[in-house]
Motif scaffolding. Sequence first.
Motif, PDB file in Angstrom:
ATOM      1  N   SER A  94       7.557   5.069  10.794  1.00 31.29           N
ATOM      2  CA  SER A  94       6.837   4.006  10.915  1.00 31.29           C
ATOM      3  C   SER A  94       5.818   3.597   9.846  1.00 31.29           C
ATOM      4  N   VAL A  95       5.449   4.871   8.982  1.00 34.09           N
ATOM      5  CA  VAL A  95       4.431   4.505   8.332  1.00 34.09           C
ATOM      6  C   VAL A  95       4.784   3.615   7.144  1.00 34.09           C
ATOM      7  N   SER A  96       5.879   3.399   6.657  1.00 32.32           N
ATOM      8  CA  SER A  96       6.259   2.696   5.407  1.00 32.32           C
ATOM      9  C   SER A  96       6.013   1.165   5.850  1.00 32.32           C
ATOM     10  N   ALA A  97       6.132   0.881   7.221  1.00 36.51           N
ATOM     11  CA  ALA A  97       5.792  -0.544   7.597  1.00 36.51           C
ATOM     12  C   ALA A  97       4.255  -0.934   7.472  1.00 36.51           C
ATOM     13  N   VAL A  98       3.599   0.221   7.899  1.00 40.89           N
ATOM     14  CA  VAL A  98       2.039  -0.059   7.908  1.00 40.89           C
ATOM     15  C   VAL A  98       1.360  -0.119   6.409  1.00 40.89           C
ATOM     16  N   ALA A  99       2.111   0.869   5.624  1.00 46.29           N
ATOM     17  CA  ALA A  99       1.616   0.646   4.163  1.00 46.29           C
ATOM     18  C   ALA A  99       2.061  -0.631   3.502  1.00 46.29           C
ATOM     19  N   GLN A 100       3.081  -1.374   4.151  1.00 45.87           N
ATOM     20  CA  GLN A 100       3.188  -2.812   3.571  1.00 45.87           C
ATOM     21  C   GLN A 100       2.065  -3.749   3.702  1.00 45.87           C
ATOM     22  N   LEU A 101       1.115  -3.411   4.562  1.00 50.34           N
ATOM     23  CA  LEU A 101       0.126  -4.369   5.138  1.00 50.34           C
ATOM     24  C   LEU A 101      -0.804  -4.239   4.065  1.00 50.34           C
ATOM     25  N   GLN A 102      -1.319  -5.534   3.539  1.00 47.62           N
ATOM     26  CA  GLN A 102      -2.341  -5.356   2.368  1.00 47.62           C
ATOM     27  C   GLN A 102      -3.553  -5.094   2.975  1.00 47.62           C
ATOM     28  N   PRO A 103      -3.981  -5.442   4.135  1.00 49.82           N
ATOM     29  CA  PRO A 103      -5.224  -5.238   4.843  1.00 49.82           C
ATOM     30  C   PRO A 103      -5.335  -3.738   4.997  1.00 49.82           C
ATOM     31  N   LEU A 104      -4.379  -3.216   5.511  1.00 50.32           N
ATOM     32  CA  LEU A 104      -4.355  -1.709   5.651  1.00 50.32           C
ATOM     33  C   LEU A 104      -4.307  -0.855   4.288  1.00 50.32           C
ATOM     34  N   ARG A 105      -3.880  -1.434   3.044  1.00 47.67           N
ATOM     35  CA  ARG A 105      -3.897  -0.692   1.890  1.00 47.67           C
ATOM     36  C   ARG A 105      -5.474  -0.921   1.457  1.00 47.67           C
ATOM     37  N   GLU A 106      -6.056  -2.020   1.641  1.00 45.02           N
ATOM     38  CA  GLU A 106      -7.493  -2.031   1.309  1.00 45.02           C
ATOM     39  C   GLU A 106      -8.382  -1.195   2.183  1.00 45.02           C
ATOM     40  N   TRP A 107      -7.983  -0.922   3.566  1.00 45.77           N
ATOM     41  CA  TRP A 107      -8.724  -0.033   4.214  1.00 45.77           C
ATOM     42  C   TRP A 107      -8.639   1.266   3.680  1.00 45.77           C
ATOM     43  N   VAL A 108      -7.475   1.572   3.361  1.00 47.39           N
ATOM     44  CA  VAL A 108      -7.218   3.156   2.693  1.00 47.39           C
ATOM     45  C   VAL A 108      -7.971   3.179   1.436  1.00 47.39           C
ATOM     46  N   ASN A 109      -7.905   2.245   0.765  1.00 50.65           N
ATOM     47  CA  ASN A 109      -8.622   2.508  -0.751  1.00 50.65           C
ATOM     48  C   ASN A 109     -10.075   2.364  -0.448  1.00 50.65           C
ATOM     49  N   ASP A 110     -10.672   1.527   0.621  1.00 52.96           N
ATOM     50  CA  ASP A 110     -11.861   1.844   0.677  1.00 52.96           C
ATOM     51  C   ASP A 110     -12.614   3.229   1.092  1.00 52.96           C
ATOM     52  N   HIS A 111     -11.844   3.741   1.836  1.00 54.59           N
ATOM     53  CA  HIS A 111     -12.029   5.203   1.914  1.00 54.59           C
ATOM     54  C   HIS A 111     -11.979   6.128   0.885  1.00 54.59           C
ATOM     55  N   LEU A 112     -10.934   5.906   0.105  1.00 52.44           N
ATOM     56  CA  LEU A 112     -10.713   6.819  -1.060  1.00 52.44           C
ATOM     57  C   LEU A 112     -11.865   6.612  -2.402  1.00 52.44           C
ATOM     58  N   ASN A 129      -3.090   1.576  -9.073  1.00 49.57           N
ATOM     59  CA  ASN A 129      -4.155   0.715  -8.369  1.00 49.57           C
ATOM     60  C   ASN A 129      -5.398   1.397  -8.129  1.00 49.57           C
ATOM     61  N   VAL A 130      -5.415   2.429  -7.587  1.00 47.54           N
ATOM     62  CA  VAL A 130      -6.614   2.885  -6.811  1.00 47.54           C
ATOM     63  C   VAL A 130      -7.599   3.601  -7.724  1.00 47.54           C
ATOM     64  N   PHE A 131      -7.008   4.385  -8.703  1.00 44.13           N
ATOM     65  CA  PHE A 131      -7.831   4.904  -9.861  1.00 44.13           C
ATOM     66  C   PHE A 131      -7.462   4.921 -11.110  1.00 44.13           C
ATOM     67  N   PRO A 132      -7.191   3.704 -11.651  1.00 43.21           N
ATOM     68  CA  PRO A 132      -6.387   3.434 -12.887  1.00 43.21           C
ATOM     69  C   PRO A 132      -7.294   4.101 -14.029  1.00 43.21           C
ATOM     70  N   GLN A 133      -8.629   4.193 -13.824  1.00 40.99           N
ATOM     71  CA  GLN A 133      -9.443   4.932 -14.771  1.00 40.99           C
ATOM     72  C   GLN A 133      -9.119   6.272 -14.846  1.00 40.99           C
ATOM     73  N   ALA A 134      -8.387   6.839 -14.388  1.00 40.88           N
ATOM     74  CA  ALA A 134      -8.321   8.514 -13.954  1.00 40.88           C
ATOM     75  C   ALA A 134      -8.194   8.830 -15.466  1.00 40.88           C
ATOM     76  N   GLU A 135      -8.727  10.229 -15.644  1.00 40.00           N
ATOM     77  CA  GLU A 135      -8.396  10.682 -17.189  1.00 40.00           C
ATOM     78  C   GLU A 135      -7.001  11.328 -17.205  1.00 40.00           C
ATOM     79  N   TYR A 136      -6.568  11.906 -16.092  1.00 44.54           N
ATOM     80  CA  TYR A 136      -5.322  12.681 -16.086  1.00 44.54           C
ATOM     81  C   TYR A 136      -4.209  12.220 -15.001  1.00 44.54           C
ATOM     82  N   LYS A 137      -2.970  11.627 -15.479  1.00 44.92           N
ATOM     83  CA  LYS A 137      -2.210  11.224 -14.350  1.00 44.92           C
ATOM     84  C   LYS A 137      -0.663  11.930 -14.388  1.00 44.92           C
ATOM     85  N   PHE A 138      -0.393  12.101 -13.214  1.00 48.44           N
ATOM     86  CA  PHE A 138       0.895  12.794 -13.271  1.00 48.44           C
ATOM     87  C   PHE A 138       1.829  11.956 -12.289  1.00 48.44           C
TER      88      PHE A 138
END
Length: 208
Positions: A94-112, A129-138
């Motif tokens: 079920s999770v992929s369907a939920v993750a497609q909902l933009q308001p839910l993505r904003e809800w998650v990103n606000d938490h993060l 999208n969430v931390f594009p400023q991150a110094e180290y990305k993998f």
Amino acid sequence: MIVTIDGVAASGKSSVASGVARRLQLPYVSSGLLYRAAALVALDEGLPTDRAEPLLASLEAQPVELRPLPEGNEVWRGSQDLTERLHTSEVDGSVSAVAQLQPLREWVNDHLRQLPPPFVAEGRDMGTNVFPQAEYKFYLTASPRVRAERRVQERTADLESVEAALVLRDARDARQSAPAPDARHIDTGLGNLEQVIAKVLSYLPDPA
Ligand SMILES: Nc1ncnc2c1ncn2[C@@H]1O[C@H](COP(=O)(O)OP(=O)(O)OP(=O)(O)O)[C@@H](O)[C@H]1O
Ligand SMILES: Nc1ccn([C@H]2C[C@H](O)[C@@H](COP(=O)(O)O)O2)c(=O)n1
């Protein structure tokens, strides 16, 4: 400092992120757990997963809290610890369907984005999208078969079904899962977990 570790399902993001965070003595944050928690709430309450409003209303009425503890992330809703119920085939489905909902993505990103750095964050779009400023990305990858052989240890389904479910989830998550242009790619199938953790650490500053 922010370290992001993105990648496809069962590529090793949570295990690698928690191992790297432990050695750096930093919190580690699993963004997928928030999507999983939202999907679990929808399943528990019989809410649709193709519309954001009913699910967001429930999440706002009784908030979910992600606790990035050193021994591992926990997700609580009021006095209920949801953590042990988040990694099941039912939530996987079920999770992929939920993750497609933009308001839910904003809800998650606000938490993060409320979390104070430094930390290690893992998911699909942490470095884009969430931390594009991150110094180290993998960005972690591994073949579907390698990932299925790992995941089958954690599910009740057979290997073929697990591999098919992972490939389906990769396709459903593709829109938000592109690697950041400045992310270092690591094929986790080329080594064991400790070797992958060591590889990531080799690119990071030694803890003070
Ligand atoms: N390099 C590796 N070698 C062997 N096993 C590994 C490796 N990396 C991770 N694993 C194991 O594979 C399984 C899946 O790893 P993990 O849960 O960290 O993946 P994930 O990308 O976070 O998955 P999901 O996207 O479903 O949350 C775990 O049992 C983990 O211990
Ligand atoms: N940053 C993220 C993290 C996760 N998702 C989606 C995609 C996954 O299917 C699901 C669960 O994540 P996992 O626990 O498997 O890492 O949540 C996302 O869209 N963005």
